[in-house]
Design an enzyme around this catalytic site. Sequence first.
Site, PDB file in Angstrom:
ATOM      1  N   ASP A 130      -4.674   6.015 -14.547  1.00 44.28           N
ATOM      2  CA  ASP A 130      -4.640   5.003 -13.711  1.00 44.28           C
ATOM      3  C   ASP A 130      -5.195   5.497 -12.586  1.00 44.28           C
ATOM      4  O   ASP A 130      -4.749   6.566 -11.859  1.00 44.28           O
ATOM      5  CB  ASP A 130      -3.265   4.533 -13.409  1.00 44.28           C
ATOM      6  CG  ASP A 130      -3.116   3.012 -13.159  1.00 44.28           C
ATOM      7  OD1 ASP A 130      -3.970   2.531 -12.480  1.00 44.28           O
ATOM      8  OD2 ASP A 130      -2.382   2.431 -13.836  1.00 44.28           O
ATOM      9  N   ASP A 186      -6.602   0.252 -10.371  1.00 42.37           N
ATOM     10  CA  ASP A 186      -5.532  -0.456  -9.609  1.00 42.37           C
ATOM     11  C   ASP A 186      -6.250  -1.246  -8.376  1.00 42.37           C
ATOM     12  O   ASP A 186      -6.922  -0.871  -7.747  1.00 42.37           O
ATOM     13  CB  ASP A 186      -4.286   0.310  -9.209  1.00 42.37           C
ATOM     14  CG  ASP A 186      -3.133  -0.411  -8.761  1.00 42.37           C
ATOM     15  OD1 ASP A 186      -2.670  -1.051  -9.515  1.00 42.37           O
ATOM     16  OD2 ASP A 186      -3.103  -0.257  -7.479  1.00 42.37           O
ATOM     17  N   GLU A 215      -8.680  -3.998 -12.089  1.00 41.58           N
ATOM     18  CA  GLU A 215      -7.784  -4.861 -11.939  1.00 41.58           C
ATOM     19  C   GLU A 215      -8.172  -5.792 -10.740  1.00 41.58           C
ATOM     20  O   GLU A 215      -8.310  -5.094  -9.465  1.00 41.58           O
ATOM     21  CB  GLU A 215      -6.386  -4.266 -11.349  1.00 41.58           C
ATOM     22  CG  GLU A 215      -5.210  -5.479 -11.439  1.00 41.58           C
ATOM     23  CD  GLU A 215      -3.959  -4.858 -10.733  1.00 41.58           C
ATOM     24  OE1 GLU A 215      -2.887  -5.234 -10.941  1.00 41.58           O
ATOM     25  OE2 GLU A 215      -4.117  -3.785 -10.159  1.00 41.58           O
ATOM     26  N   HIS A 242       2.485  -3.735 -17.330  1.00 41.10           N
ATOM     27  CA  HIS A 242       3.792  -3.290 -16.697  1.00 41.10           C
ATOM     28  C   HIS A 242       3.982  -4.293 -15.253  1.00 41.10           C
ATOM     29  O   HIS A 242       5.041  -4.272 -14.813  1.00 41.10           O
ATOM     30  CB  HIS A 242       3.346  -1.935 -15.921  1.00 41.10           C
ATOM     31  CG  HIS A 242       2.218  -1.932 -14.706  1.00 41.10           C
ATOM     32  ND1 HIS A 242       0.960  -2.070 -15.490  1.00 41.10           N
ATOM     33  CD2 HIS A 242       2.224  -1.663 -13.741  1.00 41.10           C
ATOM     34  CE1 HIS A 242       0.134  -2.065 -14.264  1.00 41.10           C
ATOM     35  NE2 HIS A 242       0.776  -1.800 -13.254  1.00 41.10           N
ATOM     36  N   ASP A 243       3.023  -5.447 -15.096  1.00 39.71           N
ATOM     37  CA  ASP A 243       3.385  -6.360 -13.856  1.00 39.71           C
ATOM     38  C   ASP A 243       3.560  -7.781 -14.457  1.00 39.71           C
ATOM     39  O   ASP A 243       3.661  -8.844 -13.851  1.00 39.71           O
ATOM     40  CB  ASP A 243       1.932  -6.375 -13.109  1.00 39.71           C
ATOM     41  CG  ASP A 243       1.899  -5.334 -12.377  1.00 39.71           C
ATOM     42  OD1 ASP A 243       2.921  -4.556 -11.865  1.00 39.71           O
ATOM     43  OD2 ASP A 243       0.730  -4.984 -12.072  1.00 39.71           O
TER      44      ASP A 243
END
Length: 559
Positions: A103, A204, A260, A334-335
């Site tokens: 990440d 991210d 993302e 995870h979101d």
Amino acid sequence: MQTEQPARAWWKEAAVYQIYPRSFCDSNGDGVGDLRGILQKLDYIQRLGVDAIWLNPVYRSPGVDNGYDISDYRAIDPLFGTMEDFDRLLAEVHRRGMRLVMDLVVNHTSDQHPWFIESRQSRHSPRRDWYIWRDGVDGGPPNNWGANFGGPAWTLDEATGQYYLHLFAPQQPDLNWENPSVRDAVFEMMDFWFQKGIDGFRMDVISLISKAGFADGPLRPDGLYGDPSPQCANGPRVHEYLREMNRRVLSRYDCLTVGENAGNTPELACRYAGFDAGELKMAFQFDLMDVDGGERDKWSACRCWKLADIKEVMTRWQTKLDGKAWNALFWENHDQPRSVSRFGNDSSEAMRARSAKMLATCLFLMQGTPFIYQGEELGLVNRLFDSLEEIDDVQTRGNCADRLAQGEPMEQVMAVVNYISREHARAPMPWKNAPNGGFTTGRPWIALNPNYPVLNAERQLADPDSVYNYYRALLALRKKSMALLYGHYALQMLDSEQVYAYARTLNGEEALVVCNFSDQDAACPLLRGRTAQPPALANYAGGPAGEVLRPWECAVYLK
């Protein structure tokens, strides 16, 4: 007929398994998952049939946002282990023929990062403009922007009398990408990890790194703060920065990169991840996650989704990217909450398993790379929270505080939490029917879903009809068919309110995928003449009978 030769690449044919390290497997009994715990479960991951693992952040961090507030990009947080543990994990992943994706969190750092500590020392600090500092206006913040985790997007540093920007938590100050020294430092750090042997980055909120300006934003639906997105998402220099990143770092490695990207559209995706764009390999889209308002108005009263909206979103992305860019396919991460509770049926064991299999079939056989979040392959479901005291997540707590301050009743706030909070995805993995689901011998950092005695990996590994073993068959089928990997997509049965059906075709090979998104039988005329032969894959034994799909039934036919 002229034979079409698709441009093949390992990352197009791969399936990616996402691991949230603190909730995956704890090796030392401290209640938090770690790198050695992941190492212990590599055989489980390999058996599933995935090709790459994406790790959520394991860098040194104060943990305000569970690792997305990084204080040292080149160190492993002691919570997860040591650099030696990471090196061993990387070697074992590669030994099994899989790849490891990290990440990359570079829109912001932790306020405990040495860069920010130096930046806030004075207005004349050499690193002052590594972050975004502004004078206040009329005794308040520079503008009306609200942060994504609740509250204002600006915090006053009383020692220097200026505000710093944080689009997320106050402990996550935004980096100033306008400064070439910031970019140099980020690119050097990325190269450090590639030199260690990693195989790519998930980036991210990468579409936020270029800010267009700092004027007031339009009020959000809650009326509390202005929306920074028009000036922060997909800003004027973001493509320049990513082309520079690609030129200086990414182009030197055979890697997977996926962004993302807030506010993404098919047109933007072709700019970020077009085959000739010179930026990224893929860019996540969130239109699918917004069919129930889950992105644009996440914390308001829950809204229902319509299958027509899912069809419209996915058909638009499948057709507009075909031949130009590559889709990144996901139901969960995870979101997001658990997809079975959101888009399927978790009311009974039979419906849970069937709808979990159907959802995977529908999405992961489209053109694109599947991203599977830990536990999704088991068909895990949301848990029921009774109070906010049970919630660890900074995003959920901050936004709920805003709603309660507006006078919303707690009952309504908790209904939204139980539907959409990302806390659902962060519950520890249930490995077996044992204390704490076999996740830890200590006290888990957050509670497991109480259903772990029934819904766990050990039980599904032993059950040939389990969701886990269905995922294995699904991923194996995808790899065997060039039509399912590279074929063109064509929506079928456009007007059906129950059935999502589409064809994938390439060089005379055709795959037909039919999925019933309802609790009722659904007419499916496409099955006429097909059911005499068994389907290549189905979630009911023997597949459909006649021209009707049973509740949550799916089937795949190849010819």
